[in-house]
Design an enzyme around this catalytic site. Structure first.
Site, mmCIF file in Angstrom:
data_model
loop_
_atom_site.group_PDB
_atom_site.id
_atom_site.type_symbol
_atom_site.label_atom_id
_atom_site.label_comp_id
_atom_site.label_asym_id
_atom_site.label_seq_id
_atom_site.Cartn_x
_atom_site.Cartn_y
_atom_site.Cartn_z
ATOM 1 N N GLU A 31 -19.418 -4.314 11.442
ATOM 2 C CA GLU A 31 -20.296 -3.497 12.280
ATOM 3 C C GLU A 31 -21.382 -4.307 12.957
ATOM 4 O O GLU A 31 -21.761 -4.022 14.103
ATOM 5 C CB GLU A 31 -20.925 -2.376 11.444
ATOM 6 C CG GLU A 31 -19.966 -1.273 11.063
ATOM 7 C CD GLU A 31 -19.102 -1.606 9.865
ATOM 8 O OE1 GLU A 31 -18.200 -0.815 9.531
ATOM 9 O OE2 GLU A 31 -19.328 -2.674 9.236
ATOM 10 N N ARG A 81 -25.110 -0.645 8.681
ATOM 11 C CA ARG A 81 -24.908 -2.081 8.473
ATOM 12 C C ARG A 81 -25.171 -2.892 9.739
ATOM 13 O O ARG A 81 -25.223 -4.122 9.679
ATOM 14 C CB ARG A 81 -23.487 -2.329 7.957
ATOM 15 C CG ARG A 81 -23.254 -1.655 6.611
ATOM 16 C CD ARG A 81 -21.949 -2.053 5.973
ATOM 17 N NE ARG A 81 -20.782 -1.558 6.680
ATOM 18 C CZ ARG A 81 -19.573 -1.454 6.128
ATOM 19 N NH1 ARG A 81 -19.392 -1.813 4.884
ATOM 20 N NH2 ARG A 81 -18.551 -0.996 6.819
ATOM 21 N N LYS A 141 0.843 -1.193 0.000
ATOM 22 C CA LYS A 141 0.000 0.000 0.000
ATOM 23 C C LYS A 141 0.882 1.248 0.000
ATOM 24 O O LYS A 141 1.787 1.380 0.823
ATOM 25 C CB LYS A 141 -0.915 -0.001 1.228
ATOM 26 C CG LYS A 141 -1.989 1.080 1.192
ATOM 27 C CD LYS A 141 -3.018 0.883 2.290
ATOM 28 C CE LYS A 141 -4.133 1.918 2.173
ATOM 29 N NZ LYS A 141 -5.197 1.727 3.173
#
Length: 638
Positions: free
Chosen positions: A366, A394, A283
């Site tokens: 979540e 969610r 990344k």
């Protein structure tokens, strides 16, 4: 400046380039991304990490015939460059410009609108199932990161894919990061897998031998079924989870080796059934600042790309939340903090440093986070779940079923409420007041500024029932630093007995005058400041109007007696909220007026019944009629 990139206008242009040219193109794309994103802001580190992978995908597959579904989609900038949109990057995430996520309305190459994680495998499986029903021929790919694959929806889709056995390829982009460093057993499990080079070299040798014959490619493909079985049999044991689901595992593969990526993808596309291609990437690859701090360069504002991001002296609202929880936990050992893979974004990275034994990062999960918090509360602890408004959506069923029905004392610290700006409709927190409003047993508060937010968080420690406190994105801000009344009239002993009796609104400005039209403006959350600005400007221009301005503070419960008194005394009432106008705070005021047969006219001002696009928040608020200037016109033209 960009010798090769200037000639790239479609995926077909990629197919014409040699591997050596693709390597050079990768360097040019990284330079392009750093310069463009530094001027507009956006997701940088994640896109720098998928340059070679994206080029290889478009080299091997034929978009849009072959369907590439990007999970979350914040890593799709290179895909946008390749598919004819490099000229739009000056408008990236700006109002009226190009979205920072895949958009079906933007290009035929964007298969699905995305913005939240863990959805790509489900979408891809639906596309593959439809393809087979319609007897069509094309490849379907889901590109998903190691953070997103920890989400429950992704695991559900993997399970279903293993059962359905559809011809589908999962490209697993493993950079050991989502926004912050990944957490969880699955992430640790995948990081232990090493590349099975002996097996893949064996397959390559079989291909080369077969291609020497006159049957060439045909025999090579036939032989693949045999070599697939052999590869599986000598794969490392750590691949067992994927294999056990009935999904063929290949990898890990160096995600920055363009030749190897192309070879593996070419190989995998001729394997029938579900495939899981494990790609290792870095990344922030190619830009030293982001390689050193990929978390800081995940989502960036404008910056000088030559010097990198400079530390701001301003305090974010989220950091204030983290520090407040630290102070509370210092004196209350029952306080615990929970995040769903967003410690930095919610300020809980600060909490973790001081109370690591009472801090939990559950990953992008979540639903689990909400019910996990309910379990903590059941055992006598005081959990605070800090979560973005858009992501709490969610966990809605768990919020109702596992927390509110049985009144577990979980406090939801709802960050990024209201319009959040450049990330657009998938990230705006415009629904929370409406989706929390109909749920019994929960106290919902919205502070007018940062000081009131701190008071509310401290008050929640005393409330033994579910609590939600919602606040906006950005830096700390204050309505009046010196004069606060929120806690003055709170009798802590009465909280568990009659919370409604103390949930009174605060009258900020009481200016009703005889002989003038009396307008009451009820605000909730951070709309108080723009309303005050609007009313001040109205009073400068009109002398026949008088006002009462109210800071509601509570969505529920409401002190009905106080609101009845205020409504009766006004000729007209305005309610103002940075939430959809349907079902929120204004609806509660309308219900009070209807219940008690009050004939005062009530006008609700809020976010209209549309999905608001991306752009600077000030521009968006003006476009929907909620900037101070537009509020002045709407309220002043009563």
């Amino acid at each position: 400046m960009y010798k090769l990139l200037e000639g790239i206008d479609s995926p077909q242009d990629i197919k014409k380039l040699s591997n050596l040219e693709l390597k050079e193109l990768s360097k040019e794309i990284r330079k392009f991304l750093v310069k463009k994103v530094s001027h507009t802001g956006g997701h940088l580190a994640s896109n720098l990490g998928v340059v070679e992978l994206t080029l290889a995908l478009h080299k091997v597959f034929d978009s849009p015939k072959d369907k590439i579904v990007w999970d979350v989609g914040h890593q799709s900038y290179v895909h946008k460059i390749i598919t004819g949109r490099k000229g739009n990057f000056d408008s990236l995430r700006q109002f009226g410009g190009m979205s920072g996520f895949p958009k079906e309305s933007e290009s035929e190459h964007d298969m699905f609108d995305t913005g939240h994680s863990s959805t790509s495998i489900s979408v891809a499986l639906g596309l593959a199932a439809a393809r087979d029903i319609k007897k069509e021929k094309y490849q379907v790919l889901a590109v998903i990161g190691d953070g997103a694959i920890t989400g429950g929806m992704a695991v559900e889709a993997l399970n279903n894919l293993g059962y359905m056995k559809k011809n589908l390829m999962i490209i697993f982009n493993d950079n050991e990061m989502s926004i912050d460093k990944n957490i969880g057993a699955f992430s640790s499990y995948m990081s232990k897998i090493i590349k099975n080079s002996d097996a893949l070299n064996f397959k390559d040798r079989v291909d080369k031998i077969m291609n020497l014959t006159s049957m060439g490619e045909v025999l090579s493909r036939k032989a693949n079924k045999l070599t697939d079985s052999i590869i599986t049999s000598i794969s490392p044991s750590e691949c067992g989870f994927i294999d056990a689901l009935g999904i063929k595992y290949i990898g890990p593969i160096d995600g920055h080796n363009i030749e190897e990526l192309i070879d593996i993808l070419e190989y995998a596309k001729h394997i029938d059934g579900p495939k899981f291609i494990h790609i290792k990437t870095v990344k922030g690859k190619g830009y030293r600042f982001s390689e050193n701090r990929p978390d800081a360069y995940h989502g960036v504002s404008k910056f000088d790309y030559k010097e990198g991001i400079k530390k701001s002296n301003k305090k974010s609202i989220s950091s204030v939340v983290g520090k407040t929880l630290v102070e509370m936990a210092d004196s209350n050992e029952k306080i615990v903090a929970v995040t769903a893979a967003m410690p930095t974004g919610t300020g809980l990275n600060i909490y973790e440093k001081f109370h690591p034994d009472r801090y939990f990062d559950v990953g992008i999960a979540e639903q689990h986070a909400v019910t996990f918090s309910a379990g903590l509360a059941k055992a006598g602890l005081k959990p605070y779940f800090a979560v973005y408004s858009t992501f709490l959506q969610r966990g809605y069923d768990q919020l109702i079923h596992d927390v509110c029905i049985t009144q577990k004392a979980v406090t939801f610290l709802i960050d990024r409420a209201g319009l959040v700006g450049n990330d657009g409709e998938t990230h705006h927190g415009e629904f929370d007041l409406s989706y929390l409003n109909p749920i019994p047993n929960i106290t919902v508060m919205a502070p007018c500024d940062t000081k009131e937010m701190i008071d509310m968080i401290k008050l929640s420690e005393k409330i033994e029932r579910p609590v939600a406190i919602r606040y906006p994105r950005g830096n700390e801000y204050y309505f009046n630093k010196d004069d606060y009344e929120f806690m003055k009239n709170v009798n802590v002993e009465e909280l568990s007995i009659n919370l409604e009796s103390i949930s009174h609104p605060q009258i900020i400005y009481n200016g009703f005058e005889k002989g003038k039209k009396k307008l009451a403006v009820f605000t909730i959350g951070n709309m108080l400041i723009p309303v005050m600005e609007a009313v001040n400007n109205i009073l400068k221009e009109k002398d026949d109007l008088s006002f009462v301005i109210v800071n509601a503070r509570y969505l529920k419960p409401l002190n009905k007696d106080k609101y009845i008194e205020l409504i009766k005394s006004a000729d007209k009432v305005y309610t103002v909220e940075d939430n959809v106008v349907t079902g929120g705070f204004g609806s509660n005021i309308e219900n009070i007026a209807e219940e008690f047969k009050l004939d005062t006219y009530i006008e609700k001002i809020g976010i209209p019944d549309v999905f608001v696009t991306h752009g600077n928040t000030d521009i968006l608020m003006d476009k929907i009629g909620m900037s101070p200037e537009k509020l002045k016109n709407r309220i002043g033209d009563c």
